[in-house]
Design an enzyme around this catalytic site. Structure first.
Site, PDB file in Angstrom:
ATOM      1  N   TYR A 273      31.052  -1.344  32.169  1.00 18.16           N
ATOM      2  CA  TYR A 273      30.809  -2.611  31.476  1.00 18.16           C
ATOM      3  C   TYR A 273      29.596  -3.238  32.159  1.00 18.16           C
ATOM      4  CZ  TYR A 273      35.459  -2.456  29.297  1.00 18.16           C
ATOM      5  OH  TYR A 273      36.568  -2.108  28.554  1.00 18.16           O
TER       6      TYR A 273
ATOM      7  N   LYS B 122      41.983  -4.449  23.849  1.00 16.12           N
ATOM      8  CA  LYS B 122      43.352  -4.885  23.589  1.00 16.12           C
ATOM      9  C   LYS B 122      43.815  -4.712  22.150  1.00 16.12           C
ATOM     10  CE  LYS B 122      44.435  -5.922  27.615  1.00 16.12           C
ATOM     11  NZ  LYS B 122      45.225  -4.848  28.212  1.00 16.12           N
TER      12      LYS B 122
ATOM     13  N   TYR C  28      43.950  -5.649  32.248  1.00 20.32           N
ATOM     14  CA  TYR C  28      43.287  -4.533  31.545  1.00 20.32           C
ATOM     15  C   TYR C  28      44.265  -3.374  31.325  1.00 20.32           C
ATOM     16  CZ  TYR C  28      39.423  -1.464  30.136  1.00 20.32           C
ATOM     17  OH  TYR C  28      38.578  -0.638  29.416  1.00 20.32           O
TER      18      TYR C  28
ATOM     19  N   HIS D  26      42.196   7.342  33.105  1.00 17.39           N
ATOM     20  CA  HIS D  26      41.199   6.659  33.930  1.00 17.39           C
ATOM     21  C   HIS D  26      41.882   5.721  34.917  1.00 17.39           C
ATOM     22  CE1 HIS D  26      37.300   7.169  31.342  1.00 17.39           C
ATOM     23  NE2 HIS D  26      37.926   8.309  31.566  1.00 17.39           N
TER      24      HIS D  26
ATOM     25  N   PRO E 105      36.657  -6.906  21.283  1.00 21.70           N
ATOM     26  CA  PRO E 105      37.056  -5.604  21.860  1.00 21.70           C
ATOM     27  C   PRO E 105      36.742  -5.446  23.358  1.00 21.70           C
ATOM     28  CG  PRO E 105      35.169  -5.348  20.399  1.00 21.70           C
ATOM     29  CD  PRO E 105      35.633  -6.751  20.246  1.00 21.70           C
TER      30      PRO E 105
HETATM   31  P1  FAS Z   1      44.015  -1.843  10.811  1.00 21.04           P
HETATM   32  O1  FAS Z   1      42.935  -2.751  10.300  1.00 21.04           O
HETATM   33  O2  FAS Z   1      43.686  -0.699  11.680  1.00 21.04           O
HETATM   34  O3  FAS Z   1      44.819  -1.213   9.569  1.00 21.04           O
HETATM   35  C1  FAS Z   1      45.095  -1.989   8.416  1.00 21.04           C
HETATM   36  C2  FAS Z   1      45.192  -1.038   7.244  1.00 21.04           C
HETATM   37  O4  FAS Z   1      45.574  -1.771   6.090  1.00 21.04           O
HETATM   38  C3  FAS Z   1      43.828  -0.398   6.936  1.00 21.04           C
HETATM   39  O5  FAS Z   1      43.968   1.001   6.860  1.00 21.04           O
HETATM   40  C4  FAS Z   1      43.449  -0.999   5.587  1.00 21.04           C
HETATM   41  O6  FAS Z   1      42.737  -0.085   4.783  1.00 21.04           O
HETATM   42  C5  FAS Z   1      44.814  -1.310   5.001  1.00 21.04           C
HETATM   43  N1  FAS Z   1      44.796  -2.375   3.995  1.00 21.04           N
HETATM   44  C6  FAS Z   1      44.066  -3.511   4.003  1.00 21.04           C
HETATM   45  N2  FAS Z   1      44.311  -4.243   2.880  1.00 21.04           N
HETATM   46  C7  FAS Z   1      45.235  -3.538   2.145  1.00 21.04           C
HETATM   47  C8  FAS Z   1      45.888  -3.766   0.910  1.00 21.04           C
HETATM   48  N3  FAS Z   1      45.633  -4.859   0.186  1.00 21.04           N
HETATM   49  N4  FAS Z   1      46.775  -2.838   0.462  1.00 21.04           N
HETATM   50  C9  FAS Z   1      47.038  -1.722   1.194  1.00 21.04           C
HETATM   51  N5  FAS Z   1      46.436  -1.422   2.381  1.00 21.04           N
HETATM   52  C10 FAS Z   1      45.552  -2.356   2.854  1.00 21.04           C
HETATM   53  N6  FAS Z   1      40.042  -2.484  19.294  1.00 21.04           N
HETATM   54  C11 FAS Z   1      39.855  -2.049  20.542  1.00 21.04           C
HETATM   55  O7  FAS Z   1      40.776  -2.131  21.354  1.00 21.04           O
HETATM   56  N7  FAS Z   1      38.641  -1.517  20.926  1.00 21.04           N
HETATM   57  C12 FAS Z   1      37.596  -1.387  20.032  1.00 21.04           C
HETATM   58  O8  FAS Z   1      36.526  -0.927  20.376  1.00 21.04           O
HETATM   59  C13 FAS Z   1      37.774  -1.808  18.706  1.00 21.04           C
HETATM   60  N8  FAS Z   1      36.775  -1.667  17.777  1.00 21.04           N
HETATM   61  C14 FAS Z   1      36.990  -2.104  16.485  1.00 21.04           C
HETATM   62  C15 FAS Z   1      36.005  -1.959  15.485  1.00 21.04           C
HETATM   63  C16 FAS Z   1      36.211  -2.434  14.182  1.00 21.04           C
HETATM   64  C17 FAS Z   1      35.134  -2.255  13.110  1.00 21.04           C
HETATM   65  C18 FAS Z   1      37.422  -3.074  13.852  1.00 21.04           C
HETATM   66  C19 FAS Z   1      37.652  -3.645  12.463  1.00 21.04           C
HETATM   67  C20 FAS Z   1      38.423  -3.201  14.817  1.00 21.04           C
HETATM   68  C21 FAS Z   1      38.215  -2.706  16.143  1.00 21.04           C
HETATM   69  N9  FAS Z   1      39.202  -2.807  17.129  1.00 21.04           N
HETATM   70  C22 FAS Z   1      39.025  -2.373  18.388  1.00 21.04           C
HETATM   71  C23 FAS Z   1      40.470  -3.352  16.826  1.00 21.04           C
HETATM   72  C24 FAS Z   1      41.253  -2.302  16.083  1.00 21.04           C
HETATM   73  O9  FAS Z   1      41.418  -1.196  16.913  1.00 21.04           O
HETATM   74  C25 FAS Z   1      42.524  -2.940  15.644  1.00 21.04           C
HETATM   75  O10 FAS Z   1      43.109  -3.696  16.697  1.00 21.04           O
HETATM   76  C26 FAS Z   1      43.526  -1.957  15.101  1.00 21.04           C
HETATM   77  O11 FAS Z   1      42.899  -1.219  14.081  1.00 21.04           O
HETATM   78  C27 FAS Z   1      44.725  -2.745  14.603  1.00 21.04           C
HETATM   79  O12 FAS Z   1      45.519  -1.901  13.861  1.00 21.04           O
HETATM   80  P2  FAS Z   1      46.250  -2.434  12.537  1.00 21.04           P
HETATM   81  O13 FAS Z   1      46.882  -3.740  12.841  1.00 21.04           O
HETATM   82  O14 FAS Z   1      47.071  -1.300  12.057  1.00 21.04           O
HETATM   83  O15 FAS Z   1      45.088  -2.793  11.523  1.00 21.04           O
HETATM   84  C1  PHB Z   2      36.103   2.368  23.147  1.00 19.18           C
HETATM   85  O1  PHB Z   2      36.117   3.425  23.806  1.00 19.18           O
HETATM   86  O2  PHB Z   2      35.974   2.355  21.903  1.00 19.18           O
HETATM   87  C2  PHB Z   2      36.274   1.045  23.866  1.00 19.18           C
HETATM   88  C3  PHB Z   2      36.639   1.040  25.208  1.00 19.18           C
HETATM   89  C4  PHB Z   2      36.804  -0.180  25.870  1.00 19.18           C
HETATM   90  C5  PHB Z   2      36.574  -1.359  25.178  1.00 19.18           C
HETATM   91  C6  PHB Z   2      36.221  -1.343  23.819  1.00 19.18           C
HETATM   92  C7  PHB Z   2      36.067  -0.136  23.166  1.00 19.18           C
HETATM   93  O3  PHB Z   2      36.721  -2.541  25.837  1.00 19.18           O
END
Ligand code: FAS
Ligand code: PHB
Length: 387
Positions: free
Chosen positions: A202, A297, A384, A72, A293
């Site tokens: 957005y 980032k 961004y 994009h 989100p």
């Molecule tokens: P993660 O949380 O992905 O991974 C951590 C892992 O550790 C998980 O698999 C968990 O099961 C495991 N874990 C936890 N406790 C443990 C334990 N005691 N023992 C062993 N394993 C354990 N970011 C965006 O940029 N855009 C979005 O739209 C967006 N939406 C999101 C929606 C949700 C519901 C959440 C929670 C986050 C969202 N994020 C979004 C942010 C997300 O993408 C995170 O930045 C990303 O998953 C970070 O990756 P990790 O640091 O690997 O953490």
């Molecule tokens: C998504 O595609 O999940 C998404 C894209 C942009 C954002 C947040 C989430 O700022």
């Protein structure tokens, strides 16, 4: 058991770290509480910065990304009955972003680690990290088959997300927490319908923020600002689409609807825990920081932390601790830039409960400025598309 790096968490941070360490001939063990299927299906982020795409490509992880990712060159900002395009290529001298879901990144990482014979234990319980202030920290847990793992490591990487056990394992008084809770949340849906737009929209609206993203030419990803205390039960598909239709409405443009395949509500917070290291424990990704989100980032920060951590641990294990000693400060520079940008995008685009006219006029002024001033648009585009 012995390993060089014990990694807690098989999210993007933990899996990429294990892979980058393997490329350097460093062995690791990854412990993950959830199943492989759960980790691969967890709907989260969708946008990769240029630097994340390059990182994955250089690490040999971009075959599917290069085939399926959607590049994009900008985004749309919609407000006060207008939809304005920000052209990132023009504003940043060619930088773009790629839409490629975190679910796909995780699938690629797991496949790569397992194909290489990497040690990834899924569905573990009772994870404990100990002796962090020694040069032989211990990672222990119970495997899915009931056997126990007691792994003596050189280093432990806490990649276990916001609700993990590693950050809390730091002794009291070590970590300083800085955080903001926002008075709203995001309801996200995955819909079996082609996107109604070529690039992300957005939308600022009096009823609340909305975002039109996507996953492929046939799958749409959309978000809706909702009350943080609401529950998914209050949001039947029909109500979600009705609200999206109102917030994206523009003469001559239609929002296509389709079956909702997945829906969830995500709370919104800014959270930074410093330092990102204690002794032989190093935190990466959501274990150390959370951003709302709106700036896309979170996933990119996690990958960027690990790109710094892998060479730092390589040096440490070879007796040169300089990069490891600088790890936290190096990451936090980028973390705070992304934290500020995510806060700025969030407060510009979301309606606070009880917002007065002053807040509305300030937000509309900011949106008009960002979409008419090249300097302001360049600042958004630079942040961004990534650092
Ligand atoms: P993660 O949380 O992905 O991974 C951590 C892992 O550790 C998980 O698999 C968990 O099961 C495991 N874990 C936890 N406790 C443990 C334990 N005691 N023992 C062993 N394993 C354990 N970011 C965006 O940029 N855009 C979005 O739209 C967006 N939406 C999101 C929606 C949700 C519901 C959440 C929670 C986050 C969202 N994020 C979004 C942010 C997300 O993408 C995170 O930045 C990303 O998953 C970070 O990756 P990790 O640091 O690997 O953490
Ligand atoms: C998504 O595609 O999940 C998404 C894209 C942009 C954002 C947040 C989430 O700022």
């Amino acid at each position: 058991m012995r390993t060089q790096v014990g990694i807690v968490g098989a999210g993007p941070a933990g899996l990429l770290l294990s892979h980058l360490l393997a490329l350097r001939g460093i062995e690791s063990v990854v412990a993950e509480v959830r199943s492989r299927g759960h980790c691969e299906a967890r709907q989260r982020a969708g946008v990769l910065e240029d630097s994340s795409v390059r990182l994955l490509r250089e690490a040999g992880l971009a075959d599917r990304l290069d085939r399926l990712g959607l590049e994009h060159g900008g985004i749309y900002l919609q407000f006060a009955g207008q939809r304005r395009h920000l052209d990132f290529r023009d504003l940043t001298g060619g930088r773009t972003v790629t839409v490629y879901a975190q679910t796909e990144v995780v699938k690629d990482l797991i496949a790569k680690r397992l194909a290489a014979g990497g040690a990834v234990d899924f569905e573990v319980t009772g994870t404990v990290v100990d002796r962090l202030d020694t040069d032989r920290p211990v990672l222990s847990y119970t495997r899915a088959d009931g056997s126990t793992a007691q792994i003596v490591c050189d280093v432990i990487a806490g990649c276990d997300g916001f609700h993990g056990i590693c950050r809390p394992a730091m002794p009291d008084g070590v970590a300083t927490i800085r955080e903001r809770e926002y008075p709203y949340a995001w309801l996200g849906i995955l819909a079996d319908v082609p996107p109604s737009t070529d690039e992300l929209i957005y939308a600022y609206h009096s009823r609340g923020f909305a975002l039109h993203s996507m996953r492929s030419p046939t799958l749409s990803r959309l978000y809706l600002q909702v009350d943080p205390d609401t529950s998914i039960e209050n949001w039947p598909d029909e109500r979600i689409w009705d609200e999206l239709q109102q917030r994206f409405a523009l003469p001559g443009w239609d929002l296509r609807q389709g079956p909702v395949l997945d829906k969830n509500i995500t709370p919104m917070r800014s959270f930074v825990s410093t330092p990102m290291r204690y002794g032989r424990l190093f935190l990466a990704g959501d274990a150390a920081h959370i951003v709302p989100p709106t700036g896309a980032k979170g996933l990119n920060l996690a990958l960027a932390d690990v790109a710094v951590l892998a060479p730092a641990l390589d040096g440490l294990l070879r007796g040169d601790s300089r990069l490891a000693d600088e790890y936290s400060a190096t990451c936090l520079e980028r973390v705070w830039r992304a934290t500020h940008f995510s806060w700025w995008m969030t407060t510009m685009l979301h309606r606070s409960p009880g917002a007065d006219d002053m807040e509305t006029e300030l937000q509309l002024s900011q949106l008009r400025y960002v979409t008419t001033s090249r300097a302001a648009a360049t600042s958004l585009a630079e942040n961004y598309t990534g650092y």
